[in-house]
Design a protein around this motif. Structure first.
Motif, PDB file in Angstrom:
ATOM      1  N   ALA A   1       3.804  10.374  -2.619  1.00 59.46           N
ATOM      2  CA  ALA A   1       4.518   9.991  -1.400  1.00 59.46           C
ATOM      3  C   ALA A   1       3.694   9.051  -0.537  1.00 59.46           C
ATOM      4  N   ASN A   2       2.383   9.158  -0.598  1.00 60.82           N
ATOM      5  CA  ASN A   2       1.511   8.344   0.255  1.00 60.82           C
ATOM      6  C   ASN A   2       0.470   7.655  -0.626  1.00 60.82           C
ATOM      7  N   LEU A   3       0.883   6.553  -1.253  1.00 63.62           N
ATOM      8  CA  LEU A   3       0.021   5.878  -2.227  1.00 63.62           C
ATOM      9  C   LEU A   3      -1.288   5.420  -1.598  1.00 63.62           C
ATOM     10  N   LYS A   4      -1.231   4.898  -0.389  1.00 62.93           N
ATOM     11  CA  LYS A   4      -2.450   4.401   0.254  1.00 62.93           C
ATOM     12  C   LYS A   4      -3.477   5.510   0.413  1.00 62.93           C
ATOM     13  N   SER A   5      -3.037   6.685   0.858  1.00 63.57           N
ATOM     14  CA  SER A   5      -3.994   7.778   1.062  1.00 63.57           C
ATOM     15  C   SER A   5      -4.548   8.273  -0.268  1.00 63.57           C
ATOM     16  N   ILE A   6      -3.750   8.177  -1.351  1.00 61.57           N
ATOM     17  CA  ILE A   6      -4.217   8.604  -2.667  1.00 61.57           C
ATOM     18  C   ILE A   6      -5.272   7.634  -3.196  1.00 61.57           C
ATOM     19  N   ILE A   7      -5.031   6.330  -3.054  1.00 61.02           N
ATOM     20  CA  ILE A   7      -6.009   5.344  -3.518  1.00 61.02           C
ATOM     21  C   ILE A   7      -7.340   5.547  -2.804  1.00 61.02           C
ATOM     22  N   LEU A   8      -7.279   5.827  -1.506  1.00 59.04           N
ATOM     23  CA  LEU A   8      -8.499   5.988  -0.708  1.00 59.04           C
ATOM     24  C   LEU A   8      -9.059   7.409  -0.752  1.00 59.04           C
ATOM     25  N   GLY A   9      -8.306   8.362  -1.324  1.00 58.29           N
ATOM     26  CA  GLY A   9      -8.757   9.749  -1.334  1.00 58.29           C
ATOM     27  C   GLY A   9      -8.880  10.326   0.059  1.00 58.29           C
ATOM     28  N   ASP A  10      -8.006   9.883   0.938  1.00 59.30           N
ATOM     29  CA  ASP A  10      -8.066  10.233   2.359  1.00 59.30           C
ATOM     30  C   ASP A  10      -6.812  11.010   2.737  1.00 59.30           C
ATOM     31  N   ARG A  11      -6.946  11.951   3.654  1.00 65.51           N
ATOM     32  CA  ARG A  11      -5.787  12.750   4.063  1.00 65.51           C
ATOM     33  C   ARG A  11      -4.704  11.876   4.688  1.00 65.51           C
ATOM     34  N   GLY A  12      -5.124  10.859   5.434  1.00 68.35           N
ATOM     35  CA  GLY A  12      -4.142   9.988   6.068  1.00 68.35           C
ATOM     36  C   GLY A  12      -4.811   8.846   6.790  1.00 68.35           C
TER      37      GLY A  12
ATOM     38  N   ASP B   1       0.822  -1.213   0.000  1.00 68.86           N
ATOM     39  CA  ASP B   1       0.000   0.000   0.000  1.00 68.86           C
ATOM     40  C   ASP B   1       0.853   1.258   0.000  1.00 68.86           C
ATOM     41  N   TYR B   2       2.084   1.130   0.480  1.00 66.79           N
ATOM     42  CA  TYR B   2       2.974   2.294   0.567  1.00 66.79           C
ATOM     43  C   TYR B   2       4.115   2.221  -0.452  1.00 66.79           C
ATOM     44  N   GLU B   3       3.839   1.607  -1.592  1.00 67.18           N
ATOM     45  CA  GLU B   3       4.844   1.595  -2.653  1.00 67.18           C
ATOM     46  C   GLU B   3       5.264   3.027  -2.978  1.00 67.18           C
ATOM     47  N   LEU B   4       6.567   3.236  -3.092  1.00 61.06           N
ATOM     48  CA  LEU B   4       7.107   4.576  -3.295  1.00 61.06           C
ATOM     49  C   LEU B   4       7.929   4.599  -4.584  1.00 61.06           C
ATOM     50  N   ASN B   5       7.492   5.418  -5.547  1.00 65.08           N
ATOM     51  CA  ASN B   5       8.204   5.573  -6.815  1.00 65.08           C
ATOM     52  C   ASN B   5       8.956   6.896  -6.826  1.00 65.08           C
ATOM     53  N   VAL B   6      10.259   6.822  -7.093  1.00 73.33           N
ATOM     54  CA  VAL B   6      11.127   7.998  -7.106  1.00 73.33           C
ATOM     55  C   VAL B   6      11.761   8.115  -8.489  1.00 73.33           C
ATOM     56  N   TYR B   7      11.695   9.292  -9.085  1.00 73.27           N
ATOM     57  CA  TYR B   7      12.202   9.536 -10.437  1.00 73.27           C
ATOM     58  C   TYR B   7      13.350  10.539 -10.375  1.00 73.27           C
TER      59      TYR B   7
ATOM     60  N   GLY C   1       6.870   0.731  11.087  1.00 69.03           N
ATOM     61  CA  GLY C   1       5.667   0.570  10.293  1.00 69.03           C
ATOM     62  C   GLY C   1       5.872   1.077   8.882  1.00 69.03           C
ATOM     63  N   PRO C   2       5.031   0.644   7.940  1.00 69.73           N
ATOM     64  CA  PRO C   2       5.207   1.011   6.525  1.00 69.73           C
ATOM     65  C   PRO C   2       5.229   2.509   6.280  1.00 69.73           C
ATOM     66  N   MET C   3       4.339   3.271   6.911  1.00 66.88           N
ATOM     67  CA  MET C   3       4.309   4.710   6.667  1.00 66.88           C
ATOM     68  C   MET C   3       5.609   5.380   7.099  1.00 66.88           C
ATOM     69  N   TYR C   4       6.177   4.914   8.198  1.00 66.34           N
ATOM     70  CA  TYR C   4       7.395   5.539   8.711  1.00 66.34           C
ATOM     71  C   TYR C   4       8.616   5.147   7.878  1.00 66.34           C
ATOM     72  N   GLN C   5       8.532   3.985   7.205  1.00 68.15           N
ATOM     73  CA  GLN C   5       9.608   3.633   6.278  1.00 68.15           C
ATOM     74  C   GLN C   5       9.637   4.607   5.100  1.00 68.15           C
ATOM     75  N   VAL C   6       8.462   5.008   4.621  1.00 64.67           N
ATOM     76  CA  VAL C   6       8.398   6.006   3.550  1.00 64.67           C
ATOM     77  C   VAL C   6       8.988   7.326   4.031  1.00 64.67           C
ATOM     78  N   VAL C   7       8.612   7.725   5.229  1.00 66.59           N
ATOM     79  CA  VAL C   7       9.159   8.971   5.792  1.00 66.59           C
ATOM     80  C   VAL C   7      10.680   8.914   5.813  1.00 66.59           C
TER      81      VAL C   7
ATOM     82  N   GLY D   1      -3.625  12.303   0.463  1.00 62.44           N
ATOM     83  CA  GLY D   1      -4.261  11.769  -0.732  1.00 62.44           C
ATOM     84  C   GLY D   1      -5.445  12.534  -1.258  1.00 62.44           C
ATOM     85  N   ASP D   2      -5.955  13.514  -0.504  1.00 57.42           N
ATOM     86  CA  ASP D   2      -7.092  14.301  -0.987  1.00 57.42           C
ATOM     87  C   ASP D   2      -6.655  15.612  -1.615  1.00 57.42           C
ATOM     88  N   GLU D   3      -5.397  15.663  -2.099  1.00 54.76           N
ATOM     89  CA  GLU D   3      -4.845  16.883  -2.686  1.00 54.76           C
ATOM     90  C   GLU D   3      -4.255  16.566  -4.062  1.00 54.76           C
ATOM     91  N   PRO D   4      -5.119  16.332  -5.066  1.00 52.24           N
ATOM     92  CA  PRO D   4      -4.643  15.846  -6.373  1.00 52.24           C
ATOM     93  C   PRO D   4      -3.832  16.859  -7.163  1.00 52.24           C
TER      94      PRO D   4
END
Length: 486
Positions: free
Chosen positions: A79-90, A26-32, A106-112, A51-54
């Motif tokens: 940065a937060n794929l899970k929140s984007i999929i759900l359209g949720d702030r967090g 859920d927290y897959e992170l793509n960096v370009y 936890g997964p979210m903190y690994q992204v951080v 995720g509610d800020e497109p």
């Protein structure tokens, strides 16, 4: 999956490369990474932490495709794929309040943690958001006042003093950029304003900002950092993307990063096809198809055919998590694959799981139907011309200009479990032999650079060539024609 790093890095200039962390979660992170022809300053862009800020993540998503003459970009659109999929702030908490010093698991903190690492590689950091209302230095009304975040360029201080004594003139930098940006916005009601949250001051009303990404960048990396806020109340999503782009481009100019400006667009997706492995055997399916399997067969989606793949996920309902693309599951019940771009569903495949006895009856029926109707099967061909997908029916003609680039991708019939076939461009021979005889899938076929064998063209005229689909028994099951223009 805790962490998987899939790296494609390039050392030549100009170049672009892509890293994937925590793949399939859920927290897959793509960096370009985009490197210019000449080295220079590096700008870090991060969008989609909420995720509610497109406007922020769709703006950032335009920049990995740039070619730079000078300077570098590091881009994290989502940065937060899970929140984007759900359209949720967090859904697991606000990720932009996790950048204080206390280490958590936890997964979210690994992204951080990964985002913190990227800050050490940059010369300036822009954090892209959408906020409510319109920021104004003076109170106008409830929507336009000093406490609103929309249409603002936010800094944690006017001048920030780093631990080494150096001073970052954040307001001076912001004022310079805003002068350039606002000169390009004809509607004064949409102008952006500088917003100093005075994060470090004891009497700041914004003490929560001490846990944000921008404040961490200032404190720990002495990195100039700004929050860019488009208004959620703007008339259209295109406006949000445009205003983000104007700010990004102005900062690029200030840093001496030279590039072409990206297009302003909202990418759309349609499910042209998907490739699903069932017990290791490939099956090609179309949107709204049904995949029939035995209970507890192993199912894995390995490819999603769509014109725009960034931000695309597949969710196998009742299994795994929100992002099940390329993950294997033993499926023991009826379910559905849901395909999304960000939080927007754009396709689905039903799965029907049968008992051994039910599946045996189903297989017998399928064999009989295939035998009775083989000559009447509607066969679909999926190809890409200049990286854009096209779907053709057997017998159709595809017109190609000499400079076009053709890739043969797949072909399937109207049965949901139709076998994968080989595709042969009659009259074209690859420079390196294919793994399967007469199978030209996956090659790049360029008419103006390829030696086409004229004798295989229609009537030997060198104008029309057949692409033939052949089943596992060597029987032709369909064909399309490639018409070459002069």
């Amino acid at each position: 999956m805790l962490s998987c790093t899939c790296t494609v890095r390039a050392d030549t200039r100009p170049s672009s490369s892509h890293e994937v962390f925590f793949a399939g979660s859920d927290y897959e992170l793509n960096v370009y990474y985009v490197k210019g022809r000449q080295d220079g300053k590096t700008l870090l862009l991060i969008g989609g932490i909420q995720g509610d800020e497109p406007g922020g993540y769709l703006s950032a998503d335009l920049y990995p495709d740039l070619v730079l003459e000078k300077g570098n970009l590091i881009v994290v659109p989502r940065a937060n794929l899970k929140s984007i999929i759900l359209g949720d702030r967090g859904p697991d908490g606000d990720m932009n309040r996790q950048f204080h010093d206390e280490a958590k698991t936890g997964p979210m903190y690994q992204v951080v943690g990964k985002l913190k690492e990227l800050m050490s590689q940059a010369d300036l950091f822009l954090h892209l958001h959408d906020g409510w209302g319109y920021h104004s230095p003076v109170y106008v009304d409830s929507l336009r006042n000093p406490n609103r975040y929309g249409q603002s360029l936010i800094a944690d201080s006017a001048n920030f003093t780093c631990d080494d004594g150096s001073v970052l003139p954040l307001q001076e930098m912001a004022d310079s950029v805003l002068g350039e940006v606002n000169s390009r916005i004809s509607n004064e009601q949409h102008h952006l304003h500088f917003f100093n949250t005075r994060t470090a001051d004891p009497d700041t009303p914004y003490s929560e900002m001490r846990k944000t990404a921008t404040y961490y960048a200032l404190r720990k990396e002495c990195l100039p950092a700004f929050g860019v806020e488009a208004s959620k109340n703007l008339p259209s999503l295109e406006d949000k993307i445009l205003y983000h782009n104007l700010v990004i481009n102005a900062f690029m100019e200030r840093l001496g990063i030279v590039a072409e400006a990206p297009r302003i667009l909202i990418p759309t997706s349609g499910l042209h096809y998907t490739e699903v492995m069932v017990n290791g055997v490939p099956h090609m399916l179309k949107d709204k198809d049904t995949l029939t399997i035995r209970r507890n067969d192993e199912v894995q989606v390995v490819d999603i055919g769509t014109d725009y793949k960034r931000g695309v996920t597949m969710d196998l309902l009742g299994y795994g998590n929100l992002n099940d693309f390329k993950q294997s599951f033993r499926v023991g019940k009826d379910t559905q694959m849901v395909f999304r771009k960000e939080g927007q569903k754009f396709g689905s495949i039903d799965i029907k799981a049968l008992s051994d006895e039910q599946y045996a009856r189903y297989a017998d029926k399928q064999k009989q139907e295939q035998h009775d109707h083989r000559q009447n099967v509607t066969r679909v061909f999926v190809v890409a011309v200049n990286d854009k997908h096209h779907v053709l029916l057997s017998g159709d003609t595809l017109k190609l200009a000499p400079a076009d680039r053709l890739e043969l991708i797949s072909s399937f019939g109207d049965g949901s479990n139709d076998e994968t076939v080989t595709l042969n461009f009659r009259g074209w021979v690859p420079e390196t032999p294919s793994k399967m005889p007469n199978d030209d899938r996956g090659y790049l076929i360029e008419p103006d650079k390829s030696r086409l064998l004229r004798q295989y063209s229609e009537h030997g005229e060198g104008k029309r060539y057949a692409v033939v689909a052949t089943d596992s028994r060597g029987n032709p099951v369909g064909e399309i024609w490639v018409q070459l223009s002069q």
